[in-house]
Design a protein around this motif. Structure first.
Motif, PDB file in Angstrom:
ATOM      1  N   SER A  94       0.843  -1.191   0.000  1.00  0.00           N
ATOM      2  CA  SER A  94       0.000   0.000   0.000  1.00  0.00           C
ATOM      3  C   SER A  94       0.876   1.238   0.000  1.00  0.00           C
ATOM      4  N   LEU A  95       0.239   2.390  -0.134  1.00  0.00           N
ATOM      5  CA  LEU A  95       0.942   3.661  -0.261  1.00  0.00           C
ATOM      6  C   LEU A  95       0.180   4.721   0.512  1.00  0.00           C
ATOM      7  N   LEU A 114       0.690  -2.427  -6.942  1.00  0.00           N
ATOM      8  CA  LEU A 114       0.219  -1.807  -5.700  1.00  0.00           C
ATOM      9  C   LEU A 114      -1.219  -2.234  -5.442  1.00  0.00           C
ATOM     10  N   ASP A 115      -1.524  -2.545  -4.186  1.00  0.00           N
ATOM     11  CA  ASP A 115      -2.863  -3.028  -3.843  1.00  0.00           C
ATOM     12  C   ASP A 115      -3.836  -1.905  -3.507  1.00  0.00           C
ATOM     13  N   ARG A 116      -3.383  -0.932  -2.708  1.00  0.00           N
ATOM     14  CA  ARG A 116      -4.315   0.113  -2.298  1.00  0.00           C
ATOM     15  C   ARG A 116      -3.551   1.349  -1.854  1.00  0.00           C
ATOM     16  N   VAL A 117      -4.298   2.433  -1.583  1.00  0.00           N
ATOM     17  CA  VAL A 117      -3.684   3.684  -1.134  1.00  0.00           C
ATOM     18  C   VAL A 117      -4.453   4.272   0.043  1.00  0.00           C
ATOM     19  N   ASN A 118      -3.726   5.029   0.859  1.00  0.00           N
ATOM     20  CA  ASN A 118      -4.291   5.919   1.868  1.00  0.00           C
ATOM     21  C   ASN A 118      -3.982   7.339   1.420  1.00  0.00           C
ATOM     22  N   GLY A 144      -7.061  13.106  -7.617  1.00  0.00           N
ATOM     23  CA  GLY A 144      -6.225  11.951  -7.342  1.00  0.00           C
ATOM     24  C   GLY A 144      -6.995  10.820  -6.695  1.00  0.00           C
ATOM     25  N   LEU A 145      -7.876  11.161  -5.788  1.00  0.00           N
ATOM     26  CA  LEU A 145      -8.735  10.156  -5.158  1.00  0.00           C
ATOM     27  C   LEU A 145      -9.612   9.462  -6.199  1.00  0.00           C
ATOM     28  N   ALA A 146     -10.205  10.235  -7.074  1.00  0.00           N
ATOM     29  CA  ALA A 146     -11.055   9.656  -8.117  1.00  0.00           C
ATOM     30  C   ALA A 146     -10.256   8.736  -9.025  1.00  0.00           C
ATOM     31  N   ALA A 147      -9.022   9.131  -9.366  1.00  0.00           N
ATOM     32  CA  ALA A 147      -8.182   8.310 -10.227  1.00  0.00           C
ATOM     33  C   ALA A 147      -7.789   7.007  -9.543  1.00  0.00           C
ATOM     34  N   ALA A 148      -7.472   7.079  -8.262  1.00  0.00           N
ATOM     35  CA  ALA A 148      -7.107   5.877  -7.515  1.00  0.00           C
ATOM     36  C   ALA A 148      -8.282   4.914  -7.423  1.00  0.00           C
ATOM     37  N   SER A 149      -9.462   5.459  -7.214  1.00  0.00           N
ATOM     38  CA  SER A 149     -10.664   4.623  -7.152  1.00  0.00           C
ATOM     39  C   SER A 149     -10.916   3.952  -8.499  1.00  0.00           C
ATOM     40  N   ALA A 150     -10.803   4.727  -9.573  1.00  0.00           N
ATOM     41  CA  ALA A 150     -11.042   4.183 -10.910  1.00  0.00           C
ATOM     42  C   ALA A 150     -10.013   3.113 -11.271  1.00  0.00           C
ATOM     43  N   LEU A 156      -9.924   2.170  -0.585  1.00  0.00           N
ATOM     44  CA  LEU A 156      -9.299   3.478  -0.594  1.00  0.00           C
ATOM     45  C   LEU A 156      -9.655   4.187   0.707  1.00  0.00           C
ATOM     46  N   LYS A 157      -8.611   4.495   1.492  1.00  0.00           N
ATOM     47  CA  LYS A 157      -8.831   5.120   2.790  1.00  0.00           C
ATOM     48  C   LYS A 157      -8.386   6.582   2.759  1.00  0.00           C
ATOM     49  N   VAL A 158      -9.149   7.417   3.416  1.00  0.00           N
ATOM     50  CA  VAL A 158      -8.838   8.843   3.525  1.00  0.00           C
ATOM     51  C   VAL A 158      -8.458   9.141   4.964  1.00  0.00           C
TER      52      VAL A 158
END
Length: 329
Positions: A94-95, A114-118, A144-150, A156-158
């Motif tokens: 993750s990142l 990469l599996d996921r992002v915070n 960036g959040l929208a791109a990571a989700s797509a 996806l954690k905030v």
């Protein structure tokens, strides 16, 4: 195995890729920035991959989180992820990022493994974002959040830090927004890791205050310790689920007894606790010809000396000399 004298086993590795950042968050660093590490002091891409390989194949690490500073500023990031994804056994990766560069890198990072992002986002209001970060980049983080989700970097954690008198009125709105977008929101108590050493416990918005604000708009059902395991966030089902919200109460609700983390700084130092004032140098032996087995033994020794807790409740507590940007959160 990375075990300490209290029987805790570290299986989660946090790797700082750089101390640099393109924001100047008030709870992290001064407006003028910091004296960044010189390039020769930083671990090279090959050295980072080697350290991750030792951790995964020799020391039992199963999860790798790339952090900074801002890890998207690391030119070789995609290649590092790709090479670590090829390890056997393959770690979960993750990142943690401020999200500014995700719009252009999310697809490449997902393809690399990469599996996921915070993603850190403290406010829904652009003007407050500027106050907190001293930069006008709010729209870039949202994109960036929208791109990571797509790209499928999920869950996806905030991550949100509330500052008294600045954004402490936004907790319910942030949660509603996160749920509507399919993100999992996690509030993090402000920690004494700022470069200015200006943190004051009385100024911090506590976990209890956050939960009180959320309860005004939502029904929260605790998941419980059995579900939480070693995770730093306590989580609640929102209005019966499936949406969840987390609170990381590092100061008022410490989770040291279940800690499973080991940390590698961008310049090759092992930190056995986020709040430790001591580090163990692995860069020097790494560059002096030490074998993987020798590096692993040094890493084990560094973790063996981990203290029982962070010491935040000790009246004599002193902040680490190096701030969050240098440590890797």
């Amino acid at each position: 195995m990375l075990i300490d004298t209290y029987g805790r086993v570290a299986t989660d590795l946090r790797v700082s890729l750089t101390d640099r950042c393109n924001l100047r968050c008030t709870y992290c660093m001064p407006e003028e920035g910091l004296q960044w590490l010189a390039k020769p002091e930083l671990l090279t891409d090959d050295e980072i991959v080697r350290m991750v390989r030792i951790a995964v194949t020799d020391l039992g690490v199963t999860d790798v989180r790339f952090t900074g500073g801002e890890p998207l500023l690391r030119p070789g990031l995609v290649g590092i992820v790709e090479r670590c994804a090829a390890l056997e056994p393959r770690p979960r990766m993750s990142l943690t990022t401020n999200g500014i560069g995700l719009r252009r890198t999310a697809d490449a990072l997902r393809a690399a493994g990469l599996d996921r992002v915070n993603v850190s986002l403290d406010t829904l209001r652009p003007e407050v974002f500027h106050t907190l970060t001293r930069r006008n980049r709010h729209a870039d983080v949202i994109a960036g959040l929208a791109a990571a989700s797509a790209a499928g970097l999920a869950p996806l954690k905030v991550n949100t830090v509330l500052m008294r008198g600045v954004n402490d009125d936004e907790a319910p709105d942030l949660l509603r927004w996160a749920i509507d977008h399919g993100y999992e929101l996690r509030f993090i108590e402000q920690m004494p890791l700022d470069a200015q050493h200006g943190w004051q416990r009385t100024d911090m918005v506590t976990a209890d205050e956050i939960l009180t604000a959320l309860h005004d708009r939502f029904s929260l059902t605790p998941e419980g310790e059995s579900v939480r395991g070693s995770a730093p966030a306590e989580r609640w089902l929102v209005d019966g689920g499936p949406a969840r919200v987390g609170v990381i109460g590092s100061v008022t609700r410490p989770f040291c007894r279940a800690c499973d983390r080991t940390r590698l700084t961008a310049d090759g130092q092992v930190r056995n606790c986020l709040f430790a004032r001591e580090e163990s140098d692995l860069r020097t032996p790494l560059r002096s010809g030490a074998s993987d087995a020798e590096v692993a033994e040094l890493w084990k020794a560094a973790m063996w000396g981990k203290k029982a807790g962070s010491g935040l409740d000790d009246p004599q507590f002193l902040q680490p000399d190096r701030p969050m940007s240098a440590i890797g959160g």
